[in-house]
Design a protein around this motif. Structure first.
Motif, PDB file in Angstrom:
ATOM      1  N   THR A 190       2.073   9.100  -7.492  1.00  0.00           N
ATOM      2  CA  THR A 190       1.572   8.041  -8.368  1.00  0.00           C
ATOM      3  C   THR A 190       0.198   7.592  -7.900  1.00  0.00           C
ATOM      4  N   MET A 191      -0.397   6.709  -8.702  1.00  0.00           N
ATOM      5  CA  MET A 191      -1.709   6.135  -8.405  1.00  0.00           C
ATOM      6  C   MET A 191      -1.606   4.625  -8.610  1.00  0.00           C
ATOM      7  N   LEU A 192      -2.045   3.852  -7.604  1.00  0.00           N
ATOM      8  CA  LEU A 192      -2.099   2.401  -7.719  1.00  0.00           C
ATOM      9  C   LEU A 192      -3.549   1.954  -7.796  1.00  0.00           C
ATOM     10  N   ARG A 193      -3.751   0.736  -8.300  1.00  0.00           N
ATOM     11  CA  ARG A 193      -5.109   0.211  -8.459  1.00  0.00           C
ATOM     12  C   ARG A 193      -5.184  -1.217  -7.922  1.00  0.00           C
ATOM     13  N   LEU A 213       3.249  -5.654 -12.136  1.00  0.00           N
ATOM     14  CA  LEU A 213       3.764  -4.477 -12.839  1.00  0.00           C
ATOM     15  C   LEU A 213       3.910  -3.275 -11.909  1.00  0.00           C
ATOM     16  N   GLN A 214       2.969  -3.088 -10.994  1.00  0.00           N
ATOM     17  CA  GLN A 214       3.017  -1.914 -10.128  1.00  0.00           C
ATOM     18  C   GLN A 214       4.254  -1.949  -9.226  1.00  0.00           C
ATOM     19  N   THR A 215       4.571  -3.123  -8.702  1.00  0.00           N
ATOM     20  CA  THR A 215       5.764  -3.261  -7.863  1.00  0.00           C
ATOM     21  C   THR A 215       7.031  -3.051  -8.681  1.00  0.00           C
ATOM     22  N   LEU A 216       7.056  -3.608  -9.893  1.00  0.00           N
ATOM     23  CA  LEU A 216       8.215  -3.408 -10.776  1.00  0.00           C
ATOM     24  C   LEU A 216       8.479  -1.925 -11.011  1.00  0.00           C
ATOM     25  N   MET A 217       7.441  -1.188 -11.366  1.00  0.00           N
ATOM     26  CA  MET A 217       7.620   0.219 -11.699  1.00  0.00           C
ATOM     27  C   MET A 217       8.036   1.042 -10.480  1.00  0.00           C
ATOM     28  N   ALA A 222      10.139  -1.141  -3.212  1.00  0.00           N
ATOM     29  CA  ALA A 222       8.954  -0.401  -3.661  1.00  0.00           C
ATOM     30  C   ALA A 222       8.313   0.355  -2.497  1.00  0.00           C
ATOM     31  N   LYS A 223       8.199  -0.286  -1.352  1.00  0.00           N
ATOM     32  CA  LYS A 223       7.625   0.382  -0.173  1.00  0.00           C
ATOM     33  C   LYS A 223       8.506   1.545   0.278  1.00  0.00           C
ATOM     34  N   GLU A 224       9.817   1.321   0.280  1.00  0.00           N
ATOM     35  CA  GLU A 224      10.742   2.394   0.662  1.00  0.00           C
ATOM     36  C   GLU A 224      10.561   3.605  -0.253  1.00  0.00           C
ATOM     37  N   ASN A 225      10.437   3.347  -1.553  1.00  0.00           N
ATOM     38  CA  ASN A 225      10.254   4.444  -2.507  1.00  0.00           C
ATOM     39  C   ASN A 225       8.929   5.163  -2.263  1.00  0.00           C
ATOM     40  N   LEU A 226       7.846   4.394  -2.055  1.00  0.00           N
ATOM     41  CA  LEU A 226       6.538   5.016  -1.840  1.00  0.00           C
ATOM     42  C   LEU A 226       6.535   5.947  -0.631  1.00  0.00           C
ATOM     43  N   LYS A 227       7.306   5.602   0.385  1.00  0.00           N
ATOM     44  CA  LYS A 227       7.386   6.447   1.588  1.00  0.00           C
ATOM     45  C   LYS A 227       7.858   7.857   1.254  1.00  0.00           C
ATOM     46  N   THR A 228       8.655   7.976   0.191  1.00  0.00           N
ATOM     47  CA  THR A 228       9.225   9.283  -0.171  1.00  0.00           C
ATOM     48  C   THR A 228       8.315  10.074  -1.110  1.00  0.00           C
ATOM     49  N   PHE A 229       7.249   9.458  -1.632  1.00  0.00           N
ATOM     50  CA  PHE A 229       6.376  10.138  -2.588  1.00  0.00           C
ATOM     51  C   PHE A 229       5.563  11.219  -1.881  1.00  0.00           C
ATOM     52  N   THR A 230       5.339  12.316  -2.561  1.00  0.00           N
ATOM     53  CA  THR A 230       4.532  13.403  -1.998  1.00  0.00           C
ATOM     54  C   THR A 230       3.108  12.943  -1.750  1.00  0.00           C
ATOM     55  N   VAL A 231       2.526  12.243  -2.716  1.00  0.00           N
ATOM     56  CA  VAL A 231       1.186  11.661  -2.578  1.00  0.00           C
ATOM     57  C   VAL A 231       1.188  10.292  -3.242  1.00  0.00           C
ATOM     58  N   VAL A 232       0.620   9.312  -2.569  1.00  0.00           N
ATOM     59  CA  VAL A 232       0.377   7.995  -3.155  1.00  0.00           C
ATOM     60  C   VAL A 232      -1.141   7.790  -3.151  1.00  0.00           C
ATOM     61  N   GLY A 233      -1.717   7.742  -4.335  1.00  0.00           N
ATOM     62  CA  GLY A 233      -3.165   7.593  -4.434  1.00  0.00           C
ATOM     63  C   GLY A 233      -3.566   6.194  -4.838  1.00  0.00           C
ATOM     64  N   VAL A 234      -4.861   5.910  -4.768  1.00  0.00           N
ATOM     65  CA  VAL A 234      -5.398   4.658  -5.294  1.00  0.00           C
ATOM     66  C   VAL A 234      -6.627   4.989  -6.145  1.00  0.00           C
ATOM     67  N   THR A 235      -6.787   4.234  -7.202  1.00  0.00           N
ATOM     68  CA  THR A 235      -7.862   4.488  -8.164  1.00  0.00           C
ATOM     69  C   THR A 235      -9.233   4.457  -7.503  1.00  0.00           C
ATOM     70  N   LYS A 262      -2.551 -14.621  -7.310  1.00  0.00           N
ATOM     71  CA  LYS A 262      -1.328 -15.416  -7.150  1.00  0.00           C
ATOM     72  C   LYS A 262      -0.169 -14.780  -7.911  1.00  0.00           C
ATOM     73  N   TYR A 263      -0.425 -14.390  -9.159  1.00  0.00           N
ATOM     74  CA  TYR A 263       0.639 -13.823  -9.981  1.00  0.00           C
ATOM     75  C   TYR A 263       0.885 -12.337  -9.690  1.00  0.00           C
ATOM     76  N   ASN A 264       0.088 -11.770  -8.817  1.00  0.00           N
ATOM     77  CA  ASN A 264       0.259 -10.368  -8.431  1.00  0.00           C
ATOM     78  C   ASN A 264       0.290 -10.227  -6.907  1.00  0.00           C
ATOM     79  N   ALA A 265       0.868 -11.208  -6.253  1.00  0.00           N
ATOM     80  CA  ALA A 265       0.905 -11.200  -4.783  1.00  0.00           C
ATOM     81  C   ALA A 265       1.646  -9.974  -4.259  1.00  0.00           C
ATOM     82  N   LEU A 266       2.721  -9.580  -4.921  1.00  0.00           N
ATOM     83  CA  LEU A 266       3.472  -8.401  -4.484  1.00  0.00           C
ATOM     84  C   LEU A 266       2.667  -7.128  -4.719  1.00  0.00           C
ATOM     85  N   ASP A 267       1.971  -7.074  -5.856  1.00  0.00           N
ATOM     86  CA  ASP A 267       1.123  -5.906  -6.128  1.00  0.00           C
ATOM     87  C   ASP A 267      -0.021  -5.806  -5.115  1.00  0.00           C
ATOM     88  N   MET A 268      -0.555  -6.946  -4.683  1.00  0.00           N
ATOM     89  CA  MET A 268      -1.605  -6.929  -3.659  1.00  0.00           C
ATOM     90  C   MET A 268      -1.069  -6.301  -2.371  1.00  0.00           C
TER      91      MET A 268
END
Length: 241
Positions: A80-83, A123-127, A140-153, A199-205
């Motif tokens: 996936t890709m996060l921004r 939204l990113q944390t939800l997905m 969400a962090k546990e899942n990301l650990k299993t991803f082949t690649v985690v990118g950022v925009t 504030k409303y995206n503290a988890l996404d941050m």
């Protein structure tokens, strides 16, 4: 006969995923990829696929939450890709204002969208955590650990290079797709409003920082030759875009 590994691109909206998706689709034949609720250029839900079609599919891409692999009884891998969340929310607001099906956004201010708009808070944390209702940062962090690649925009070229290495992709040169026009740049948004987005995206941050950490670890593991190839690719891309 083994059906092989299922490659899943979890496309989070407004993260540069349309450009990445075009490259991803080039790696497969038309009958090997299920793309954003469509199959072989026809609109179709996943539960409409026949068993034979499912067996032939090698890849899934779309705005799907983590867990879409449960539709297939075989081994899988995600990328996936996060921004950066402030920029993603601003981009999402201006994109959805004119997008069919999101008429409610047209009359919203950016501030209203931040607080109660669709695809805005965390939204990113939800997905990534796989929940339709409540974002779970640890899951969400546990899942990301299993991803082949985690990118950022913000490190798009570096992300692409890691994907090419991980999946043995062919040519990864690109031109940008689906860019939101007629939008305020992040620097033009008043500081109090940017703070409200944070504030409303503290988890996404928090998740975005974690994604960057995972990507930097991959980049630091590149060999000297791979680093040279990456530098060459970035130079070539700067000439294209």
């Amino acid at each position: 006969m083994s059906e092989g590994l299922l490659d899943i691109f979890m496309h989070i909206p407004k993260t540069g995923g349309t450009t990445l998706n075009e490259l991803f689709k080039k790696q497969y034949k038309l009958n090997e990829i299920f793309d954003h609720d469509s199959f072989q250029l026809k609109m179709m839900k996943m539960d409409e696929l026949t068993d034979m079609e499912k067996r032939n599919i090698k890849a899934i891409t779309g705005h799907y939450f983590y867990g879409i692999h449960q539709e297939f009884s075989r081994p899988f891998n995600y990328f996936t890709m996060l921004r950066e969340p402030v920029d993603r929310v601003i981009s999402s607001y201006y994109f959805l204002k004119d997008y069919p099906g999101y008429e409610m956004v047209k009359n919203m201010t950016l501030e209203e969208f931040v607080v109660k708009g669709p695809e805005a808070p965390n939204l990113q944390t939800l997905m990534v955590c796989g929940s339709q209702e409540k974002p779970d940062i640890e899951k969400a962090k546990e899942n990301l650990k299993t991803f082949t690649v985690v990118g950022v925009t913000e490190l798009f070229n570096e992300t692409l290079f890691c994907l090419k290495k991980a999946y043995s992709w062919g040519d990864i040169h690109y031109t940008r797709k689906n860019i939101t026009k007629n939008r305020l740049a992040k620097e033009e948004v008043p500081s109090p409003l940017k703070n409200l987005i944070r504030k409303y995206n503290a988890l996404d941050m928090e998740l975005y920082d974690y994604a960057k950490k995972l990507l930097y670890e991959k980049l630091q593991s590149l060999t000297a030759e791979e680093q040279r190839q990456l530098a060459k690719f970035k130079l070539e891309q700067s000439a294209l875009n």
